[in-house]
Design a protein around this motif. Structure first.
Motif, mmCIF file in Angstrom:
data_model
loop_
_atom_site.group_PDB
_atom_site.id
_atom_site.type_symbol
_atom_site.label_atom_id
_atom_site.label_comp_id
_atom_site.label_asym_id
_atom_site.label_seq_id
_atom_site.Cartn_x
_atom_site.Cartn_y
_atom_site.Cartn_z
ATOM 1 N N UNK A 1 1.035 -1.195 0.052
ATOM 2 C CA UNK A 1 -0.071 0.003 0.011
ATOM 3 C C UNK A 1 0.925 1.323 0.024
ATOM 4 N N UNK A 2 0.289 2.384 -0.043
ATOM 5 C CA UNK A 2 0.942 3.671 -0.050
ATOM 6 C C UNK A 2 0.305 4.538 1.080
ATOM 7 N N UNK A 3 1.042 5.712 1.100
ATOM 8 C CA UNK A 3 0.742 6.630 2.509
ATOM 9 C C UNK A 3 0.681 7.960 1.702
ATOM 10 N N UNK A 4 0.033 8.944 2.572
ATOM 11 C CA UNK A 4 -0.238 10.159 2.141
ATOM 12 C C UNK A 4 0.111 11.170 3.466
ATOM 13 N N UNK A 5 0.424 12.333 3.204
ATOM 14 C CA UNK A 5 0.783 13.302 4.231
ATOM 15 C C UNK A 5 -0.385 14.127 4.475
ATOM 16 N N UNK A 6 -1.003 13.954 5.817
ATOM 17 C CA UNK A 6 -2.089 14.864 6.225
ATOM 18 C C UNK A 6 -1.975 16.118 6.874
ATOM 19 N N UNK A 7 -0.548 15.894 7.231
ATOM 20 C CA UNK A 7 -0.218 17.170 8.274
ATOM 21 C C UNK A 7 -0.628 18.656 7.866
ATOM 22 N N UNK A 8 -0.777 18.898 6.719
ATOM 23 C CA UNK A 8 -0.824 20.248 6.320
ATOM 24 C C UNK A 8 -2.310 20.387 5.901
ATOM 25 N N UNK A 9 -3.165 19.384 5.659
ATOM 26 C CA UNK A 9 -4.585 19.232 5.223
ATOM 27 C C UNK A 9 -5.525 19.735 6.219
ATOM 28 N N UNK A 10 -6.715 20.229 5.922
ATOM 29 C CA UNK A 10 -7.613 20.605 6.865
ATOM 30 C C UNK A 10 -8.069 19.612 7.779
ATOM 31 N N UNK B 1 -12.410 7.158 10.016
ATOM 32 C CA UNK B 1 -13.027 8.184 10.747
ATOM 33 C C UNK B 1 -13.977 9.027 9.589
ATOM 34 N N UNK B 2 -14.741 9.882 10.246
ATOM 35 C CA UNK B 2 -15.587 10.675 9.164
ATOM 36 C C UNK B 2 -14.999 11.479 8.004
ATOM 37 N N UNK B 3 -13.591 11.719 8.265
ATOM 38 C CA UNK B 3 -12.872 12.609 7.441
ATOM 39 C C UNK B 3 -12.268 11.683 6.295
ATOM 40 N N UNK B 4 -12.550 10.356 6.552
ATOM 41 C CA UNK B 4 -12.014 9.190 5.456
ATOM 42 C C UNK B 4 -10.831 8.867 5.784
ATOM 43 N N UNK B 5 -10.270 8.961 7.078
ATOM 44 C CA UNK B 5 -8.945 8.363 7.277
ATOM 45 C C UNK B 5 -9.180 7.023 7.842
ATOM 46 N N UNK B 6 -8.183 5.917 7.080
ATOM 47 C CA UNK B 6 -8.161 4.657 7.670
ATOM 48 C C UNK B 6 -7.617 4.596 9.169
ATOM 49 N N UNK B 7 -8.448 4.163 9.903
ATOM 50 C CA UNK B 7 -8.089 4.288 11.339
ATOM 51 C C UNK B 7 -7.633 2.626 11.855
ATOM 52 N N UNK B 8 -8.045 1.747 11.147
ATOM 53 C CA UNK B 8 -7.808 0.324 11.657
ATOM 54 C C UNK B 8 -7.664 -0.489 10.541
ATOM 55 N N UNK B 9 -6.815 -1.456 10.370
ATOM 56 C CA UNK B 9 -6.788 -2.529 9.356
ATOM 57 C C UNK B 9 -6.537 -3.935 10.040
ATOM 58 N N UNK B 10 -6.824 -5.172 9.307
ATOM 59 C CA UNK B 10 -6.418 -6.359 9.845
ATOM 60 C C UNK B 10 -5.827 -7.031 8.458
ATOM 61 N N UNK B 11 -5.255 -8.191 8.586
ATOM 62 C CA UNK B 11 -4.980 -9.140 7.618
ATOM 63 C C UNK B 11 -5.900 -9.883 7.255
ATOM 64 N N UNK B 12 -6.244 -10.156 6.108
ATOM 65 C CA UNK B 12 -7.405 -11.043 5.818
ATOM 66 C C UNK B 12 -7.320 -12.546 5.967
ATOM 67 N N UNK B 13 -5.798 -12.801 5.645
ATOM 68 C CA UNK B 13 -5.451 -14.552 5.442
ATOM 69 C C UNK B 13 -4.665 -14.718 6.637
ATOM 70 N N UNK B 14 -4.525 -13.786 7.600
ATOM 71 C CA UNK B 14 -3.563 -14.212 8.741
ATOM 72 C C UNK B 14 -4.087 -15.353 9.814
ATOM 73 N N UNK C 1 -3.038 10.453 16.590
ATOM 74 C CA UNK C 1 -2.168 11.643 16.298
ATOM 75 C C UNK C 1 -1.089 11.191 15.364
ATOM 76 N N UNK C 2 -1.007 11.761 14.250
ATOM 77 C CA UNK C 2 -0.096 11.306 13.231
ATOM 78 C C UNK C 2 -0.164 12.428 12.040
ATOM 79 N N UNK C 3 1.018 12.400 11.298
ATOM 80 C CA UNK C 3 1.185 13.227 10.054
ATOM 81 C C UNK C 3 1.095 12.410 8.952
ATOM 82 N N UNK C 4 0.956 11.112 8.766
ATOM 83 C CA UNK C 4 0.760 10.256 7.595
ATOM 84 C C UNK C 4 -0.489 9.423 7.853
ATOM 85 N N UNK C 5 -1.187 9.013 6.611
ATOM 86 C CA UNK C 5 -2.094 8.095 6.850
ATOM 87 C C UNK C 5 -2.369 7.338 5.603
#
Length: 252
Positions: A127-136, A199-212, A181-185
């Protein structure tokens, strides 16, 4: 192998730490709240592991769990195919996480990721990440620096939990209040990962590994703070501790 109360096997967990220079001397560092949460709430013994740890695959089967917690540094953009960018970095932590995660999860060793640990899991699975530190939207995910440190980590916003998933089973609620509390998502979710909360603003807050085959869950927030009392944090560490204990029993 050490035993806990009543002769029960005490699970041994590898907790990632980072090299930090204090007063001109190198230290292997991790915040005490992680150690305390794992020892006192999850019921685990803790071993600190610093990257890149080329020796780790040879001893991985001695551990009953792996925990990658948060850190002030961000995963280097080059690790997920993005252009280089300025920012705090910990290349040895990147190396440790990205080399350790797939093999540990494939081996059925319980995994808990926290903050940076979720981001590392996502990158490890493509997967990839994005910087949210400077976004509303980043405002809900930043600490209030006017507060004392323990106040900065109080629950601050709600997340919606995916019904029927492992996180929902642990917390037993459709909505929980957390302290992310984070600058990447997460930007693009990694292959084989499942959304467990957002979260309501679309940030992924938790994930699991499907085949674990064992516990493999990561959260963007910081359950290590108030782990013994918070209604979301405590069951999360209890569940991880139970999975680590089950792994310890299986290996003898």
């Amino acid at each position: 192998m050490p035993s806990g109360d009543g002769g029960a096997v005490l699970p041994l967990v590898a907790l990632a730490c980072v090299r930090e220079d204090l007063d001109g001397v190198a230290h292997a560092a991790v915040r005490q709240v992680y150690v305390s949460a794992l020892e006192e709430v999850a019921g685990c013994a803790v071993a600190l592991v610093q990257g890149p740890a080329a020796w780790l695959p040879a001893v991985l089967d001695r551990f009953d769990g792996v925990v990658l917690g948060g850190h002030e540094s961000n995963v280097a953009p080059e690790r997920y195919g993005a252009p280089p960018a300025p920012g705090p970095r910990a290349p040895e932590r990147d190396a440790l996480a990205l080399n350790l995660l797939p093999s540990a999860i494939t081996a059925g060793i319980p995994f808990l990721g926290i903050c940076r640990g979720l981001q590392e899991l996502n990158v490890a699975y493509g997967g990839t990440l994005r910087d949210i530190g400077g976004l509303p939207i980043g405002a809900a995910h930043r600490e209030d620096l006017s507060l004392p440190r323990d106040g900065q980590y109080l629950p601050a916003h709600d997340v919606a939990v995916t019904p029927g998933g492992p996180l929902h089973e642990i917390v037993g609620q459709d909505t929980v209040r957390v302290n992310s509390l984070h600058g990447q998502a997460v930007d693009r979710l990694g292959s084989g990962l499942v959304l467990e909360a957002a979260s309501a603003d679309g940030v992924v807050e938790a994930v699991s590994v499907a085949d674990a085959s064992a516990f493999a869950l990561a959260v963007q927030w910081h359950p290590e703070w108030y782990a013994a009392s918070d209604p979301v944090s405590k069951p999360l560490f209890n569940a991880f501790g139970a999975a680590a204990a089950a792994h310890a029993r299986r290996r003898g």
